[in-house]
Motif scaffolding. Structure first.
Motif, PDB file in Angstrom:
ATOM      1  N   TYR A  54      54.750  50.339  36.981  1.00  0.00           N
ATOM      2  CA  TYR A  54      53.483  49.566  36.632  1.00  0.00           C
ATOM      3  C   TYR A  54      53.495  48.230  37.569  1.00  0.00           C
ATOM      4  CZ  TYR A  54      53.240  52.573  32.559  1.00  0.00           C
ATOM      5  OH  TYR A  54      52.576  53.711  31.277  1.00  0.00           O
ATOM      6  N   ARG A  55      53.989  47.959  38.210  1.00  0.00           N
ATOM      7  CA  ARG A  55      53.630  46.901  39.317  1.00  0.00           C
ATOM      8  C   ARG A  55      53.293  47.021  40.724  1.00  0.00           C
ATOM      9  NH1 ARG A  55      58.442  44.719  36.218  1.00  0.00           N
ATOM     10  NH2 ARG A  55      57.588  42.674  35.214  1.00  0.00           N
ATOM     11  N   GLN A  91      43.897  49.692  37.212  1.00  0.00           N
ATOM     12  CA  GLN A  91      45.292  49.855  37.030  1.00  0.00           C
ATOM     13  C   GLN A  91      46.131  49.205  37.922  1.00  0.00           C
ATOM     14  OE1 GLN A  91      43.486  53.001  37.984  1.00  0.00           O
ATOM     15  NE2 GLN A  91      45.331  54.578  38.420  1.00  0.00           N
ATOM     16  N   ARG A  92      47.080  48.249  37.789  1.00  0.00           N
ATOM     17  CA  ARG A  92      47.204  46.957  39.014  1.00  0.00           C
ATOM     18  C   ARG A  92      48.043  47.664  39.696  1.00  0.00           C
ATOM     19  NH1 ARG A  92      50.524  42.868  36.175  1.00  0.00           N
ATOM     20  NH2 ARG A  92      49.289  43.092  34.376  1.00  0.00           N
ATOM     21  N   HIS A  93      48.516  48.967  39.287  1.00  0.00           N
ATOM     22  CA  HIS A  93      49.388  50.106  40.699  1.00  0.00           C
ATOM     23  C   HIS A  93      48.563  51.605  40.725  1.00  0.00           C
ATOM     24  CE1 HIS A  93      48.575  51.885  35.956  1.00  0.00           C
ATOM     25  NE2 HIS A  93      49.401  53.590  36.746  1.00  0.00           N
ATOM     26  N   ARG A  94      47.598  50.884  41.203  1.00  0.00           N
ATOM     27  CA  ARG A  94      46.163  51.789  41.755  1.00  0.00           C
ATOM     28  C   ARG A  94      47.357  52.230  43.042  1.00  0.00           C
ATOM     29  NH1 ARG A  94      42.944  50.675  45.178  1.00  0.00           N
ATOM     30  NH2 ARG A  94      41.156  52.788  44.842  1.00  0.00           N
ATOM     31  N   GLY A 117      38.744  48.301  33.243  1.00  0.00           N
ATOM     32  CA  GLY A 117      39.661  47.569  33.167  1.00  0.00           C
ATOM     33  C   GLY A 117      38.880  46.372  32.853  1.00  0.00           C
ATOM     34  N   THR A 129      44.892  47.476  32.623  1.00  0.00           N
ATOM     35  CA  THR A 129      44.465  46.414  33.691  1.00  0.00           C
ATOM     36  C   THR A 129      43.405  45.508  33.821  1.00  0.00           C
ATOM     37  OG1 THR A 129      43.483  47.014  31.163  1.00  0.00           O
ATOM     38  CG2 THR A 129      43.573  48.909  32.650  1.00  0.00           C
ATOM     39  N   PRO A 147      44.444  41.325  34.568  1.00  0.00           N
ATOM     40  CA  PRO A 147      46.265  40.529  35.026  1.00  0.00           C
ATOM     41  C   PRO A 147      46.333  39.464  33.972  1.00  0.00           C
ATOM     42  CG  PRO A 147      44.071  40.233  35.693  1.00  0.00           C
ATOM     43  CD  PRO A 147      43.720  41.552  35.130  1.00  0.00           C
ATOM     44  N   SER A 155      36.679  52.279  37.932  1.00  0.00           N
ATOM     45  CA  SER A 155      37.506  50.516  38.636  1.00  0.00           C
ATOM     46  C   SER A 155      36.813  49.810  37.222  1.00  0.00           C
ATOM     47  CB  SER A 155      37.716  50.195  39.207  1.00  0.00           C
ATOM     48  OG  SER A 155      36.065  50.448  40.136  1.00  0.00           O
TER      49      SER A 155
END
Length: 235
Positions: A195-196, A42-45, A71, A80, A82, A68
């Motif tokens: 989420y960012r 996730q981009r907001h890990r 993704g 997941t 970009p 991971s």
């Protein structure tokens, strides 16, 4: 919300508002907790750092599972992939469908049930709520009921007595969850929703919008720091 108090619950813990409140709600009822968090690309890990804080506050053991690679397999979601733009706005907006990660809760719940069986826990819990239902099919009561049946059938003879899969907030609004958290002292300043995944909450994405509204509707002071432009836009 169930009246049964588990002896030992495995809680899927994202570090967010809902799962943190579920963990505190169970702890308040006397359950021993094991927190289970997931890195699924996730981009907001960054949320995993907050899940770790919550585990520390609760004195609970935490496991972080490295998924991971998902993704790459579960492409097409803004969380997941970009290449997919993360939309702003309310969860119910059509654009928020871009944040669906295929089968995410089923994958996490399956692992949580396996961990519960291995460790003799008598419950698995996750923080899905009614506000998720419109967008996320794996947050709906129909999914939850079928999954609980499957988990019990697939582990028959190996489950702890009285084993349950719990979604205590599945029929509640997020504002209701905030009010429950206020009553039991959830440290919402140590939770992460955005989420960012920036330095502070953006105040514009779906989870930030929902978070701001939930505190406002509950009449509870929001301890979250939002990016100024984002907070003004969301409000």
């Amino acid at each position: 919300m169930t009246g049964h108090t588990p002896r030992h619950a495995v809680v899927i813990a994202s570090g967010g508002l809902d799962s943190t409140t579920a963990a505190y709600w169970l702890a308040d009822r006397g359950s021993r907790l094991s927190l289970l968090s997931f890195d699924y690309g996730q981009r907001h890990r960054k949320e995993l750092d907050f899940a770790r804080r919550i585990a520390g506050h609760l004195g609970a053991h935490q496991e972080v599972v490295d998924l991971s690679g998902l993704g790459r397999l579960l492409s097409g979601s803004a969380l997941t992939d970009p290449a997919v733009r993360l939309p702003d706005g309310h969860y119910t907006a059509e654009s928020m469908r871009a944040t669906v990660v295929p089968n995410r809760n089923a994958i996490m719940l399956d692992i949580a049930v396996g961990m519960a069986v291995a460790r003799g826990a008598d419950a698995v819990a996750f923080g899905a709520h009614a506000g998720d239902h419109a967008i996320y099919p794996d947050c709906r009561s129909s999914f939850f009921d079928l999954f609980a049946e499957t988990a019990k059938a697939g582990n028959e003879g190996f489950l702890a007595d009285g084993f349950e899969v719990l979604a205590p907030f599945i029929d509640l609004a997020k504002a209701d969850i905030v009010e429950i958290g206020r009553q039991i002292g959830v440290p919402y300043q140590d939770t992460w929703s955005c989420y960012r995944g920036g330095e502070v909450h953006c105040g514009r994405c779906g989870t930030c919008t929902e978070r701001i509204e939930a505190f406002s509707l509950a009449g509870v002071e929001d301890p979250t720091e939002y990016a100024r432009a984002g907070a003004e836009a969301a409000r």
